[in-house]
Design a protein around this motif. Structure first.
Motif, PDB file in Angstrom:
ATOM      1  N   ARG A 112       1.364  -0.086   3.096  1.00 43.74           N
ATOM      2  CA  ARG A 112       1.998   0.906   2.210  1.00 43.74           C
ATOM      3  C   ARG A 112       3.320   1.396   2.799  1.00 43.74           C
ATOM      4  NH1 ARG A 112       0.606   6.041   4.216  1.00 43.74           N
ATOM      5  NH2 ARG A 112      -0.978   5.983   5.840  1.00 43.74           N
ATOM      6  N   ARG A 141      -0.792  -7.501   0.514  1.00 43.74           N
ATOM      7  CA  ARG A 141      -0.012  -6.281   0.706  1.00 43.74           C
ATOM      8  C   ARG A 141       0.681  -6.313   2.062  1.00 43.74           C
ATOM      9  NH1 ARG A 141      -4.945  -3.531  -1.216  1.00 43.74           N
ATOM     10  NH2 ARG A 141      -4.685  -3.007  -3.406  1.00 43.74           N
ATOM     11  N   ARG A 205      -6.699   3.969  -3.759  1.00 42.96           N
ATOM     12  CA  ARG A 205      -6.359   2.647  -4.301  1.00 42.96           C
ATOM     13  C   ARG A 205      -7.415   2.191  -5.313  1.00 42.96           C
ATOM     14  NH1 ARG A 205      -4.208   0.246   0.752  1.00 42.96           N
ATOM     15  NH2 ARG A 205      -1.962   0.140   0.459  1.00 42.96           N
ATOM     16  N   LYS A 236       2.846   6.430  -0.042  1.00 37.93           N
ATOM     17  CA  LYS A 236       3.713   5.475   0.648  1.00 37.93           C
ATOM     18  C   LYS A 236       4.313   6.135   1.900  1.00 37.93           C
ATOM     19  CE  LYS A 236       3.364   2.428  -2.725  1.00 37.93           C
ATOM     20  NZ  LYS A 236       2.447   3.203  -3.606  1.00 37.93           N
TER      21      LYS A 236
END
Length: 352
Positions: A112, A141, A205, A236
């Motif tokens: 993130r 990710r 999430r 984030k």
């Protein structure tokens, strides 16, 4: 498991073994790991004598699944280093001694993480395209990385924060409009999630994924807009990264502007105390008396105290770290900086 694959029982977790395995294809024989090993357990040998064994061990090591991040105490170095690094195999540059800080950053916040990287050594070893050491995990990710110029990287990174905050507010407004068609408890939990720990972020999430499943069934322009920006509802971590040439000299005006803004961003200054990327010229971070290009007789001015300058703003968190001197203090500074929430009031800074 290969016969010569060496393991030790871990002291942090029950019923778990521990190993440090070298990738033989990536070793550059720099000797740093041997110098840094506190147990002095590593030795340098001719690759030909161990190549077959090392490759077998590495292939097996690659099959071992990553450790569950939610079970790791990220404030303890021995456990935190079990987090998967998403900064791997950086190319070489005179400033590449700073790569451990970026590796740590990628382990703590990689899935993130947004990085605004100033031009300099960190952009050379961090983005020497067509390859890059910034990686992704098994779920696809990983850090979002982009390079900007010396003179405007701080503002560039501030733009990351402002755009994310704007999308988050848009998403919450759209959820409010769609509330009659959505699960009330789901919307409430998403909007009030703390997201201060790894487990809380994982749970958020899952909520956002469930929200997107519901939105697919709703035929409206608001639902389509929300699907596009729903991921902004997951916290984030924004880091503005660069060397002393950027932070102390060329980009200092922008850096000061961002520090004064009070927005929730983190600044990581990789202080080489010299312009590494352009051949080792003196910078304002070079200490008094040091020799470098343009100061062959020793620098005649003291080092600029960037930390003290940042501390003149009472809303700023400031730390100076050296990972080789104290790993625990370095980890503590990173985690404290990230947890020091901006919200328009406080802005964390880490000075290396």
């Amino acid at each position: 498991m290969p016969e010569k694959f060496e393991i030790l029982a871990t002291e942090d977790f029950d019923l778990m073994n521990y190993t440090i395995q070298i990738n033989p294809e990536q070793c550059s024989s720099c000797n740093n790991c041997i110098d840094a090993c506190p147990a002095k357990a590593l030795t340098m040998v001719n690759i030909k004598s161990v190549e077959k064994e090392a490759n077998e061990n590495w292939d097996y090591f690659e099959t071992i699944p990553e450790f569950d991040r939610t079970k790791i105490n990220m404030n303890k170095v021995s456990e935190q280093q079990l987090q998967e690094p998403l900064f791997k195999y950086a190319s070489c540059d005179l400033g590449c001694g700073e790569t451990p800080y970026l590796k740590l950053l990628s382990q703590l916040y990689g899935d993130r993480l947004l990085v605004a990287n100033a031009t300099g050594s960190s952009s050379i070893f961090g983005g020497a395209l067509p390859t890059t050491p910034w990686a992704k995990d098994k779920d696809g990710r990983g850090p979002a990385w982009s390079n900007s110029l010396f003179e405007d990287n701080a503002e560039f990174g501030l733009g990351f924060r402002l755009s994310i905050d704007n999308k988050t507010q848009q998403a919450k407004r759209l959820m409010e409009k769609l509330l009659p068609q959505l699960d009330f408890n789901l919307v409430y939990d998403i909007c009030n999630a703390k997201q201060t720990t790894e487990l809380e972020i994982v749970e958020q999430r899952k909520r956002v994924d469930f929200l997107k499943e519901q939105l697919i069934t709703i035929d409206s322009s608001e639902a389509k807009q929300l699907i596009q920006i729903a991921d902004s509802l997951v916290k984030k971590s924004v880091w503005i990264v660069g060397g002393d040439g950027w932070a102390y000299d060329i980009g200092f005006g922008g850096l000061d502007h961002v520090i004064a803004s009070g927005e929730n961003v983190n600044i990581l200054v990789l202080d080489n105390e010299v312009y590494d990327n352009t051949g080792g010229q003196t910078s304002k971070a070079t200490p008094f008396g040091s020799e470098a290009k343009f100061s062959f007789g020793g620098k005649q001015r003291q080092k600029k105290d960037l930390g003290k300058i940042a501390m003149t703003y009472e809303h700023v968190y400031v730390a100076s770290v050296a990972i080789g001197a104290d790993q625990e203090q370095t980890l503590k500074a990173f985690t404290e900086a990230e947890s020091y929430d901006g919200c328009g009031k406080f802005r964390p800074v880490v000075v290396v």
